[in-house]
Enzyme design. Sequence first.
Site, mmCIF file in Angstrom:
data_model
loop_
_atom_site.group_PDB
_atom_site.id
_atom_site.type_symbol
_atom_site.label_atom_id
_atom_site.label_comp_id
_atom_site.label_asym_id
_atom_site.label_seq_id
_atom_site.Cartn_x
_atom_site.Cartn_y
_atom_site.Cartn_z
ATOM 1 C CE1 TYR A 179 35.512 43.371 33.477
ATOM 2 C CE2 TYR A 179 37.647 42.123 32.551
ATOM 3 C CZ TYR A 179 36.605 42.581 33.601
ATOM 4 O OH TYR A 179 36.725 41.803 34.989
ATOM 5 C CB CYS B 191 39.445 40.997 40.341
ATOM 6 S SG CYS B 191 40.509 42.161 39.534
ATOM 7 C CD1 TRP C 7 37.076 46.672 44.464
ATOM 8 C CD2 TRP C 7 36.871 44.471 45.131
ATOM 9 N NE1 TRP C 7 37.465 45.799 43.294
ATOM 10 C CE2 TRP C 7 36.931 44.527 43.593
ATOM 11 C CE3 TRP C 7 36.170 43.041 45.546
ATOM 12 C CZ2 TRP C 7 37.081 43.442 42.647
ATOM 13 C CZ3 TRP C 7 36.089 42.271 44.637
ATOM 14 C CH2 TRP C 7 36.475 42.220 43.386
HETATM 15 N N1 LIG Z 1 44.286 48.164 35.110
HETATM 16 C C1 LIG Z 1 43.735 47.491 36.340
HETATM 17 C C2 LIG Z 1 42.320 47.153 36.375
HETATM 18 C C3 LIG Z 1 42.039 46.596 37.616
HETATM 19 C C4 LIG Z 1 40.500 46.658 37.776
HETATM 20 O O1 LIG Z 1 39.770 47.103 36.920
HETATM 21 N N2 LIG Z 1 40.148 45.938 38.937
HETATM 22 C C5 LIG Z 1 38.496 45.543 38.955
HETATM 23 C C6 LIG Z 1 38.054 44.528 39.587
HETATM 24 S S1 LIG Z 1 38.150 43.348 38.095
HETATM 25 C C7 LIG Z 1 38.077 46.815 40.174
HETATM 26 O O2 LIG Z 1 38.672 46.797 41.231
HETATM 27 N N3 LIG Z 1 37.116 47.587 39.909
HETATM 28 C C8 LIG Z 1 36.827 48.541 40.882
HETATM 29 C C9 LIG Z 1 36.031 49.933 40.437
HETATM 30 O O3 LIG Z 1 36.345 50.111 39.148
HETATM 31 O O4 LIG Z 1 35.567 50.730 41.012
HETATM 32 C C10 LIG Z 1 44.948 46.549 36.609
HETATM 33 O O5 LIG Z 1 44.998 45.551 35.884
HETATM 34 O O6 LIG Z 1 45.361 46.319 37.914
#
Ligand SMILES: N[C@@H](CCC(=O)N[C@@H](CS)C(=O)NCC(=O)O)C(=O)O
Length: 327
Positions: free
Chosen positions: A194, A69, A102
Amino acid sequence: MAGLPPGLLIRTAKLVWTTLWQTMMGQMAPSSKGGDYQRPESEFRQRIEPEGAFPPAANRYQLIVGMGCPWAHRTLVTRSLKGLEGAISIIPVVPSPDEGCWVFETPFRDCRTLPELYRQAQPGYGGRATVPVLWDGQSAAIVNNESADIIVILNEAFGEWGTRPGVDLYPEALKADIDQWNDRTYQAVNNGVYRCGFAQTQAAYDRAVSELFDALDAIDQALGQRPYLCGDMVTLADVRLFTTLFRFDVVYYSLFKCNRRRIQDYAHLGPYLRRMYQLPGVAETCDIDAVKHDYYGNLFPLNPGGIIPSGPDLAYLKAPAEAVSSL
Ligand SMILES: N[C@@H](CCC(=O)N[C@@H](CS)C(=O)NCC(=O)O)C(=O)O
């Protein structure tokens, strides 16, 4: 046995697949009416402050991260540049392709998955269970789950425990400049890749890809004048740009269709990526195999076959870089 006429077979398969694709994309990547990807806001936004609920301390806070990530990667790079490895430990999670969330490598506080931990920390939580998470081991609470906040917290709150106390990645004198770069790079580059990859219409993709490459051209030009975005010193603006650039030629170029140009072909962005990669402690935060597996192996609607490509060759990142001041 007579088969279905090819035209009917193709039309049926397209109808079924497109319907499923749109449903899955809608869940994975919420979008506007025009098909533009809209990233949900992070919900845990507390700080670590001397008189606050979460005071600074060593070995109290942990970072929950997935190595693929880019948002989690920001926090790892900041932790390394500040030398906070001894004060803040890491709890790794890996993506589960079938569950779409995760999962902990070893169960954490009786939780197998990250959504379970979010619900334990906040009963009734219905948002996304994202990484990174800044976790308070003492009160078993999520302090913050927004990488943009977490890297500022790591820069400010743990000064006395960092092994590189001289490193300030968000100095007062450069704050306005750093914030300006952050605004430009977030929309067009960090989230821009994205917006390309998760676009659900041609028009949405066209908008995102043009903005992305216009921004990369402008950044490339700026980096012709100075080694880092804000001058001679690495700042949080560089950390935020770096984790997207590191993934660019590996996954965004192909999987997210960001393929007008590779980063390594830019006159200044390529050397800049290498310069960042070679800063002390940064290469150790970069796991190219995890990046490939996480994206190609888990974003099913974008890569249904799950095949992981073998390239590209990133040897140039390790080649000797020109000598410039580092930290
Ligand atoms: N705005 C957040 C975005 C974090 C994010 O989107 N992480 C993704 C992985 S790249 C995630 O964990 N996605 C899991 C989901 O959306 O269920 C940050 O910058 O911390």
